[in-house]
Design an enzyme around this catalytic site. Sequence first.
Site, PDB file in Angstrom:
ATOM      1  N   CYS A 284      -2.714  -0.951  -1.203  1.00 29.70           N
ATOM      2  CA  CYS A 284      -1.851  -1.753  -2.070  1.00 29.70           C
ATOM      3  C   CYS A 284      -2.450  -2.042  -3.447  1.00 29.70           C
ATOM      4  O   CYS A 284      -1.760  -2.581  -4.309  1.00 29.70           O
ATOM      5  CB  CYS A 284      -1.527  -3.079  -1.392  1.00 29.70           C
ATOM      6  SG  CYS A 284      -1.301  -2.982   0.385  1.00 29.70           S
TER       7      CYS A 284
ATOM      8  N   HIS B 175      -0.217 -11.261  -5.724  1.00 27.24           N
ATOM      9  CA  HIS B 175      -0.047 -10.172  -4.759  1.00 27.24           C
ATOM     10  C   HIS B 175       1.134 -10.506  -3.849  1.00 27.24           C
ATOM     11  O   HIS B 175       1.955  -9.642  -3.562  1.00 27.24           O
ATOM     12  CB  HIS B 175      -1.327  -9.975  -3.961  1.00 27.24           C
ATOM     13  CG  HIS B 175      -1.297  -8.780  -3.071  1.00 27.24           C
ATOM     14  ND1 HIS B 175      -1.079  -7.506  -3.557  1.00 27.24           N
ATOM     15  CD2 HIS B 175      -1.443  -8.651  -1.724  1.00 27.24           C
ATOM     16  CE1 HIS B 175      -1.102  -6.646  -2.544  1.00 27.24           C
ATOM     17  NE2 HIS B 175      -1.312  -7.315  -1.431  1.00 27.24           N
TER      18      HIS B 175
ATOM     19  N   HIS C 229       7.477  -4.292  -1.350  1.00 29.73           N
ATOM     20  CA  HIS C 229       6.095  -3.818  -1.443  1.00 29.73           C
ATOM     21  C   HIS C 229       6.116  -2.297  -1.524  1.00 29.73           C
ATOM     22  O   HIS C 229       6.336  -1.617  -0.523  1.00 29.73           O
ATOM     23  CB  HIS C 229       5.290  -4.287  -0.228  1.00 29.73           C
ATOM     24  CG  HIS C 229       3.812  -4.216  -0.435  1.00 29.73           C
ATOM     25  ND1 HIS C 229       3.227  -3.396  -1.371  1.00 29.73           N
ATOM     26  CD2 HIS C 229       2.784  -4.860   0.179  1.00 29.73           C
ATOM     27  CE1 HIS C 229       1.924  -3.543  -1.334  1.00 29.73           C
ATOM     28  NE2 HIS C 229       1.621  -4.426  -0.403  1.00 29.73           N
TER      29      HIS C 229
END
Length: 403
Positions: free
Chosen positions: A162, A294, A331
């Site tokens: 990520c 995040h 995401h």
Amino acid sequence: MDRRVVITGLGGLCGLGTDASSIWTEMREGRSAIGPISNSEIHELKGMIGTEIKVLPQHDIDRKQLISMDRFSLLAVLAAKQAMLQAGLSCNEGNAHRFGATVGVGFGGWDATEKAYRTLLLGGATRTELFTGVKAMPSAAACQVSMNLGLRGPVFGATSACASANHAIASAVDQIKLGRADVMLAGGSDAPLVWIVLKAWEAMRVLAPDTCRPFSADRKGLVLGEGAGMAVLESYEHAAARGATMLAEVAGIGLSADAYHIAAPAVHGPEAAMRACLVDASLNAEDVDYLNAHGTGTKANDQIETTAIKRVFGDHARSMSISSTKSTHAHCLGAASALEMIACVMAIQEGVVPPTANYREPDPDCDLDVTPNVPRERKVRVAMSNAFAMGGMNAVLAFKQVP
């Protein structure tokens, strides 16, 4: 000489839109693209939701090139071309060796891999498509960007789950500062809406059944999406010499590792990365106006990130604006922090903080100002972007107005 690095072009595609401008418009208004996945090959999932790019924009990539590309590489190329167009740049024999690219990819070509599996094990074939191997490799996105744009300088991929895009951008900045390139295309791309990938994430019990609600007390997990984001990075001198519009400066980079667990988050790594970023940018905590978190929407990640932010920013943690735009674009793994870079740069450009969409209930463990549901006008001189990856790989970037 410490060369300054500025951003002169942006490109992107995700469920919110197929260029950076449309992505920002939807993101700014808090309109979420999360919805049912339409891919008929995806089945038997507990939560059939994600963010898809329904229709790709028109492009000039011919069929011979397309057959050697997995979807994540195609998205990277399209975003890179958009960024170069906005920057007003092109490669030629005279400058190609000074132009490079770094593209972050989290998962890579699982679409090609799954098709090979179906062909060989389910279809009874004895061989796969010719380009299966090179389509699947994570570095293929950087290769395809290089070939399609004629870049002959430093070109490579970055793979850190990520945090891949932030690591790619950080590496691109280094190439310019070290004098190896004048211009770098940098960002990330991923296309994880593939059955085997979704089943793998489902097994970890982190996927939300409904939507992504970062920092909300009733959050139930993350949602996956596909996308790409790319920026043109230039040395300040190169951009100034050609009279380019400078959208923002990459002010600082902070990198760290948790050295803790392959899946569980920790506080000390994110804290260290944010502190390192402030030091690298010669900024005080109070200088940061907006932090793009995040903010995945999982119970543990959001709580731990909140704690890390409080440790780094102290009292200022309650004064600055925070949001997670994953609530709108989901995401997108290797592309996530590239899309969030767009949010930071445009927040600086327009003086608007994009909201955390889908927020419903305050959580006492996530008690900072996460800009719930409604955009906020605010002067943004400095924006920070957090990316904290599986396995404890952390990459934080700071962007600031160009004086």
